[in-house]
Design an enzyme around this catalytic site. Structure first.
Site, PDB file in Angstrom:
ATOM      1  N   HIS A 133      28.527 -33.350 -25.409  1.00  0.00           N
ATOM      2  CA  HIS A 133      30.108 -33.291 -25.837  1.00  0.00           C
ATOM      3  C   HIS A 133      30.281 -33.711 -27.081  1.00  0.00           C
ATOM      4  O   HIS A 133      31.936 -32.329 -27.337  1.00  0.00           O
ATOM      5  CB  HIS A 133      29.369 -34.329 -25.030  1.00  0.00           C
ATOM      6  CG  HIS A 133      30.293 -34.635 -23.678  1.00  0.00           C
ATOM      7  ND1 HIS A 133      28.989 -35.768 -22.669  1.00  0.00           N
ATOM      8  CD2 HIS A 133      30.893 -33.932 -22.704  1.00  0.00           C
ATOM      9  CE1 HIS A 133      28.900 -35.512 -21.630  1.00  0.00           C
ATOM     10  NE2 HIS A 133      29.927 -34.332 -21.444  1.00  0.00           N
ATOM     11  N   LYS A 193      34.890 -43.115  -7.571  1.00  0.00           N
ATOM     12  CA  LYS A 193      33.617 -42.424  -7.893  1.00  0.00           C
ATOM     13  C   LYS A 193      33.388 -43.784  -8.909  1.00  0.00           C
ATOM     14  O   LYS A 193      34.025 -45.154  -9.653  1.00  0.00           O
ATOM     15  CB  LYS A 193      33.760 -41.568  -9.205  1.00  0.00           C
ATOM     16  CG  LYS A 193      33.544 -40.365  -8.330  1.00  0.00           C
ATOM     17  CD  LYS A 193      33.345 -39.526  -8.803  1.00  0.00           C
ATOM     18  CE  LYS A 193      31.776 -38.365  -9.209  1.00  0.00           C
ATOM     19  NZ  LYS A 193      32.035 -37.476 -10.188  1.00  0.00           N
ATOM     20  N   ARG A 249      28.173 -24.379 -20.880  1.00  0.00           N
ATOM     21  CA  ARG A 249      26.796 -24.254 -21.145  1.00  0.00           C
ATOM     22  C   ARG A 249      25.827 -23.122 -19.760  1.00  0.00           C
ATOM     23  O   ARG A 249      25.090 -22.586 -20.452  1.00  0.00           O
ATOM     24  CB  ARG A 249      25.503 -25.527 -20.294  1.00  0.00           C
ATOM     25  CG  ARG A 249      26.503 -26.623 -21.024  1.00  0.00           C
ATOM     26  CD  ARG A 249      25.579 -27.686 -20.091  1.00  0.00           C
ATOM     27  NE  ARG A 249      26.257 -27.281 -18.703  1.00  0.00           N
ATOM     28  CZ  ARG A 249      26.797 -29.239 -17.962  1.00  0.00           C
ATOM     29  NH1 ARG A 249      25.661 -30.197 -17.916  1.00  0.00           N
ATOM     30  NH2 ARG A 249      26.863 -28.792 -16.538  1.00  0.00           N
ATOM     31  N   SER A 280      25.063 -34.870 -18.524  1.00  0.00           N
ATOM     32  CA  SER A 280      25.281 -36.476 -18.562  1.00  0.00           C
ATOM     33  C   SER A 280      24.681 -36.603 -16.951  1.00  0.00           C
ATOM     34  O   SER A 280      23.432 -38.437 -16.940  1.00  0.00           O
ATOM     35  CB  SER A 280      26.878 -37.004 -18.103  1.00  0.00           C
ATOM     36  OG  SER A 280      27.333 -36.827 -19.056  1.00  0.00           O
TER      37      SER A 280
END
Length: 161
Positions: free
Chosen positions: A17, A41, A90, A127
């Site tokens: 990040h 969440k 990614r 993460s």
């Protein structure tokens, strides 16, 4: 002033990040690191903790500010005069998802998306994976900024031992 946003959950922020944020800060006059708020969440870190961590790890970048948003990202962009979304990629699967999002965002409001290839050193870091490894006591220190490592150590006392 040309503004971009680097949106995400940042739960927790990783070196991947930070790499994208730093690179975006060289391309735009101002970069807003925006934490998405999803009340449905439950994250490992509360939103305020994430904002605090992000402010600390981006403090050396004078044209970066940290904020949060709820709802559609394009509405946040319109309300804050943001012309572009900067995201890291990614993998090919990231590209498939991000391309759809970029096309939808452009269609909704004209906001452009800059998809940046991640530094290969962080290509496998997410993460979710960092949290999983930390919870099992693995050493995630190489993958997160020192502040994040300290905060994760508080949540997972066996971390790196």
């Amino acid at each position: 002033m040309r503004r971009a946003v680097c949106p995400g959950s940042y739960d927790p922020a990783t070196n991947g990040h930070l790499d994208i944020i730093e690179r975006a800060s060289r391309l735009f006059d101002e970069v807003v690191v925006a934490v998405g708020v999803n009340k449905n969440k439950k994250g490992l870190f509360e939103i305020e903790e994430r904002l605090e961590i992000l402010r600390e790890i981006t403090a050396k970048l004078p044209n970066v500010r940290v904020d949060s948003w709820e709802g559609l990202l394009v509405d946040y962009c319109r309300d804050n005069d943001i012309v572009a979304v900067a995201k890291g990629l990614r993998s090919v699967s990231d590209f498939d998802y991000e391309l759809q999002m970029a096309q939808m965002n452009r269609e909704l409001t004209g906001v452009e998306t800059l998809l940046m290839a991640n530094n290969p050193a962080y290509g496998f870091v997410s993460s979710s994976l960092v949290k999983e490894v930390a919870a099992l006591g693995g050493d995630i220190e190489p993958f997160v900024p020192p502040t994040v490592y300290e905060r994760l150590s508080e949540k997972f006392p066996k971390l790196g031992r």
